[in-house]
Design a protein around this motif. Sequence first.
Motif, PDB file in Angstrom:
ATOM      1  N   PHE A 116       0.826  -1.206   0.000  1.00 50.53           N
ATOM      2  CA  PHE A 116       0.000   0.000   0.000  1.00 50.53           C
ATOM      3  C   PHE A 116       0.864   1.261   0.000  1.00 50.53           C
ATOM      4  N   ALA A 117       2.053   1.203   0.600  1.00 51.28           N
ATOM      5  CA  ALA A 117       2.956   2.355   0.550  1.00 51.28           C
ATOM      6  C   ALA A 117       3.371   2.633  -0.895  1.00 51.28           C
ATOM      7  N   ALA A 118       3.669   1.581  -1.654  1.00 55.35           N
ATOM      8  CA  ALA A 118       4.034   1.766  -3.062  1.00 55.35           C
ATOM      9  C   ALA A 118       2.849   2.293  -3.864  1.00 55.35           C
ATOM     10  N   LEU A 119       1.640   1.789  -3.586  1.00 55.75           N
ATOM     11  CA  LEU A 119       0.455   2.308  -4.262  1.00 55.75           C
ATOM     12  C   LEU A 119       0.256   3.782  -3.941  1.00 55.75           C
ATOM     13  N   ALA A 120       0.457   4.146  -2.675  1.00 55.31           N
ATOM     14  CA  ALA A 120       0.294   5.546  -2.278  1.00 55.31           C
ATOM     15  C   ALA A 120       1.343   6.432  -2.959  1.00 55.31           C
ATOM     16  N   LEU A 121       2.568   5.923  -3.105  1.00 53.03           N
ATOM     17  CA  LEU A 121       3.601   6.694  -3.807  1.00 53.03           C
ATOM     18  C   LEU A 121       3.226   6.902  -5.275  1.00 53.03           C
ATOM     19  N   GLY A 122       2.639   5.879  -5.893  1.00 51.24           N
ATOM     20  CA  GLY A 122       2.205   6.019  -7.285  1.00 51.24           C
ATOM     21  C   GLY A 122       1.057   7.006  -7.423  1.00 51.24           C
ATOM     22  N   LEU A 123       0.058   6.908  -6.535  1.00 51.82           N
ATOM     23  CA  LEU A 123      -1.071   7.841  -6.605  1.00 51.82           C
ATOM     24  C   LEU A 123      -0.643   9.246  -6.213  1.00 51.82           C
ATOM     25  N   ASN A 124       0.385   9.362  -5.387  1.00 49.57           N
ATOM     26  CA  ASN A 124       0.884  10.679  -5.001  1.00 49.57           C
ATOM     27  C   ASN A 124       1.425  11.443  -6.206  1.00 49.57           C
ATOM     28  N   ILE A 125       1.983  10.728  -7.181  1.00 54.96           N
ATOM     29  CA  ILE A 125       2.440  11.390  -8.404  1.00 54.96           C
ATOM     30  C   ILE A 125       1.254  11.979  -9.154  1.00 54.96           C
ATOM     31  N   LYS A 383       0.667  15.117 -18.477  1.00 55.77           N
ATOM     32  CA  LYS A 383      -0.331  14.378 -17.687  1.00 55.77           C
ATOM     33  C   LYS A 383      -0.267  12.884 -17.970  1.00 55.77           C
ATOM     34  N   LEU A 384      -0.067  12.528 -19.236  1.00 51.68           N
ATOM     35  CA  LEU A 384       0.020  11.107 -19.587  1.00 51.68           C
ATOM     36  C   LEU A 384       1.226  10.457 -18.916  1.00 51.68           C
ATOM     37  N   ILE A 385       2.339  11.176 -18.834  1.00 56.20           N
ATOM     38  CA  ILE A 385       3.519  10.633 -18.155  1.00 56.20           C
ATOM     39  C   ILE A 385       3.198  10.375 -16.685  1.00 56.20           C
ATOM     40  N   ALA A 386       2.481  11.312 -16.057  1.00 57.46           N
ATOM     41  CA  ALA A 386       2.094  11.126 -14.648  1.00 57.46           C
ATOM     42  C   ALA A 386       1.179   9.913 -14.498  1.00 57.46           C
ATOM     43  N   PHE A 387       0.190   9.774 -15.373  1.00 58.85           N
ATOM     44  CA  PHE A 387      -0.735   8.644 -15.312  1.00 58.85           C
ATOM     45  C   PHE A 387       0.008   7.325 -15.520  1.00 58.85           C
ATOM     46  N   ALA A 388       0.878   7.287 -16.533  1.00 54.67           N
ATOM     47  CA  ALA A 388       1.595   6.050 -16.838  1.00 54.67           C
ATOM     48  C   ALA A 388       2.570   5.684 -15.726  1.00 54.67           C
ATOM     49  N   THR A 389       3.240   6.669 -15.138  1.00 59.27           N
ATOM     50  CA  THR A 389       4.195   6.394 -14.060  1.00 59.27           C
ATOM     51  C   THR A 389       3.482   5.842 -12.834  1.00 59.27           C
ATOM     52  N   GLY A 390       2.403   6.510 -12.423  1.00 59.19           N
ATOM     53  CA  GLY A 390       1.639   6.006 -11.282  1.00 59.19           C
ATOM     54  C   GLY A 390       1.056   4.628 -11.540  1.00 59.19           C
ATOM     55  N   ALA A 391       0.577   4.406 -12.770  1.00 56.24           N
ATOM     56  CA  ALA A 391       0.004   3.108 -13.114  1.00 56.24           C
ATOM     57  C   ALA A 391       1.053   2.002 -13.073  1.00 56.24           C
ATOM     58  N   SER A 392       2.278   2.289 -13.500  1.00 56.02           N
ATOM     59  CA  SER A 392       3.326   1.259 -13.512  1.00 56.02           C
ATOM     60  C   SER A 392       3.659   0.802 -12.094  1.00 56.02           C
ATOM     61  N   PHE A 393       3.680   1.729 -11.129  1.00 59.97           N
ATOM     62  CA  PHE A 393       3.924   1.339  -9.741  1.00 59.97           C
ATOM     63  C   PHE A 393       2.810   0.423  -9.237  1.00 59.97           C
ATOM     64  N   ALA A 394       1.569   0.775  -9.577  1.00 60.36           N
ATOM     65  CA  ALA A 394       0.437  -0.059  -9.152  1.00 60.36           C
ATOM     66  C   ALA A 394       0.489  -1.429  -9.826  1.00 60.36           C
ATOM     67  N   GLY A 395       0.924  -1.480 -11.082  1.00 60.56           N
ATOM     68  CA  GLY A 395       0.967  -2.756 -11.796  1.00 60.56           C
ATOM     69  C   GLY A 395       1.927  -3.745 -11.171  1.00 60.56           C
ATOM     70  N   VAL A 396       3.149  -3.308 -10.851  1.00 63.80           N
ATOM     71  CA  VAL A 396       4.120  -4.232 -10.272  1.00 63.80           C
ATOM     72  C   VAL A 396       3.680  -4.674  -8.878  1.00 63.80           C
ATOM     73  N   MET A 397       3.052  -3.788  -8.117  1.00 66.17           N
ATOM     74  CA  MET A 397       2.569  -4.182  -6.792  1.00 66.17           C
ATOM     75  C   MET A 397       1.347  -5.089  -6.885  1.00 66.17           C
ATOM     76  N   GLY A 398       0.543  -4.921  -7.936  1.00 69.35           N
ATOM     77  CA  GLY A 398      -0.570  -5.841  -8.135  1.00 69.35           C
ATOM     78  C   GLY A 398      -0.094  -7.264  -8.371  1.00 69.35           C
ATOM     79  N   MET A 399       0.983  -7.410  -9.115  1.00 67.22           N
ATOM     80  CA  MET A 399       1.547  -8.734  -9.352  1.00 67.22           C
ATOM     81  C   MET A 399       2.069  -9.345  -8.060  1.00 67.22           C
ATOM     82  N   ILE A 400       2.790  -8.562  -7.253  1.00 68.56           N
ATOM     83  CA  ILE A 400       3.309  -9.077  -5.979  1.00 68.56           C
ATOM     84  C   ILE A 400       2.162  -9.410  -5.029  1.00 68.56           C
ATOM     85  N   PHE A 401       1.115  -8.595  -5.045  1.00 67.59           N
ATOM     86  CA  PHE A 401      -0.060  -8.861  -4.215  1.00 67.59           C
ATOM     87  C   PHE A 401      -0.699 -10.196  -4.591  1.00 67.59           C
ATOM     88  N   ALA A 402      -0.821 -10.470  -5.898  1.00 66.57           N
ATOM     89  CA  ALA A 402      -1.409 -11.730  -6.347  1.00 66.57           C
ATOM     90  C   ALA A 402      -0.547 -12.917  -5.915  1.00 66.57           C
TER      91      ALA A 402
END
Length: 545
Positions: A116-125, A383-402
């Motif tokens: 969740f810390a990594a997700l928060a860092l991604g959404l913080n961007i 804006k797209l760079i911000a969206f893609a960067t935040g999304a990439s952090f969530a993606g890798v953490m989603g895999m670890i969560f699974a």
Amino acid sequence: MTAVNPAGPAPRRPVVRPDRTVLLLLVFIITSGLLLVSHNRAVLGNMGSLGTLLLNPIVEALVVSLFLANVLFAYMWKAANWAKLIVGVGSLLFVLPLAGRADSSLLDLSIQIMIFAALALGLNIVVGLAGLLDLGYVAFFAVGAYTWSIFASPRFGEILRYYGENAGATGAGTLAIGLVLVAVTAGSMLYIRGLHARLATTRLSTWSFGLAGFGLVAGIVLVGRSLLVLASGSAAAVAGGIDPSFFWLFLALSIMTAALVGVLIGLPVLKLKGDYLAIITLGLGEVIRVLANNLSLYTAGSQGITPIGSASVPWFNSFAAALGFRQDQFYLLFLYALVLIVIAVILLVNVRLDRSRIGRAWIAIRDDEIAAQAMGVPLMQTKLIAFATGASFAGVMGMIFAAKQTFISPESFNLLQSIGVLSMVILGGMGSFSGVILGAAVVTLLNLRILPGLGEASANVPWIPQQANPGQLQRLIFGSILVAMMLLRPEGLLPNKRRTRELHSEHDQEDESGEGNASGLNAGGDVYSAGMATIKENDRPGGSK
């Protein structure tokens, strides 16, 4: 401009913080001892009433919270660097794993906090730096989770078996047609985009670009179906999922897939802002969840995917066994170490981005889009760079969560998850990296340990009605804490300095020129300007004598 109080401000004395090296080490030793003892059932059984007290869920949650505060103290207090290093490394690499060896739930909790810390860092961007209110952030988390889950479970074998039984006319010829279609349409889109950069956009060129995009999607679908049909003969070989050694490849694929989805979602919606952007991102997040619920062939629908494999690292398993960990704890210890490394990389990327030109562009867009665009900042691209960067952090953490849960379903990625991550960012302090990590730890501890422990401890208290039991009112208590925080400390627990100045500008006005007649700003006096209305009835207008 004249000031009522012309006297110069008193010089500010520098704040000298006391050195707390000894206190930091003392707190670390005490809380580490409490954590190790409170999670060792064999030791607690010989401690009588004290052991019973330490087994109390509220006391256990308090001990965990106090121990994790060590890292916060090492960050905030003035102490010797070697002491901070001892506390940080000792807490994360030695004490927590040793306590988790006796109680696996502690390792699980630590991994959850860091995810969740990594997700928060991604959404913080997205929210804190770029100022884009995204209520569908959990969609990228789901994309990363399903990217690995589909292939690392028996679901992949079932998909291949289905396409083998329903191949139709699909074969190598279809694959060739799909590849040609992808190449032609992708080249056409690049060519049309180049024309748009040199010439004025026409209706014909716009329709041509849209038609080429549709052809590209069709080509990708043909290629994907052809590959599945051609690989259907291997369905029996992957009945339990692909080889675990592909875990490392899928770490990169989950980042790229989530970033691509972030760009695809961002392209049509980032022209909006404010409440409109929040509503449409909320809707798109729900679309991803509904798709996961309805595409039962790929996601198993509401039944979920299980079991989901993890990486196979024999040398790490041998290392864990040498440390005394049980075999069923090997994968937890591995994921704990992996998450530590990933979150360190994410934090490093965040800091570097914040100090880069793109980070300053995000802040400029957040403060004033029109001014940023006037200064040459490309709004859509940034804006797209911000969206893609935040999304990439969530993606890798989603895999670890699974991989940690070994089971996922669409209910794991509902709207409450997005709101929970957003509350971590706001509670910790938007724009502050240390703040959002603290916010993630606080919210996760509240939801997983403190509030459930409070409900469990008060469940058998006779004078507390069942309807008023804290275990039944967790959302109410959590919401009340958030409301209190927004009223008392709206900038967050560890706020960003810029954010603090924005929220308290009326209480902290400063004149940075150090010259002229504006000393009343620092002295706290009222400033009158010529031509402005008076504040009091008998006051003269500014500038009059």
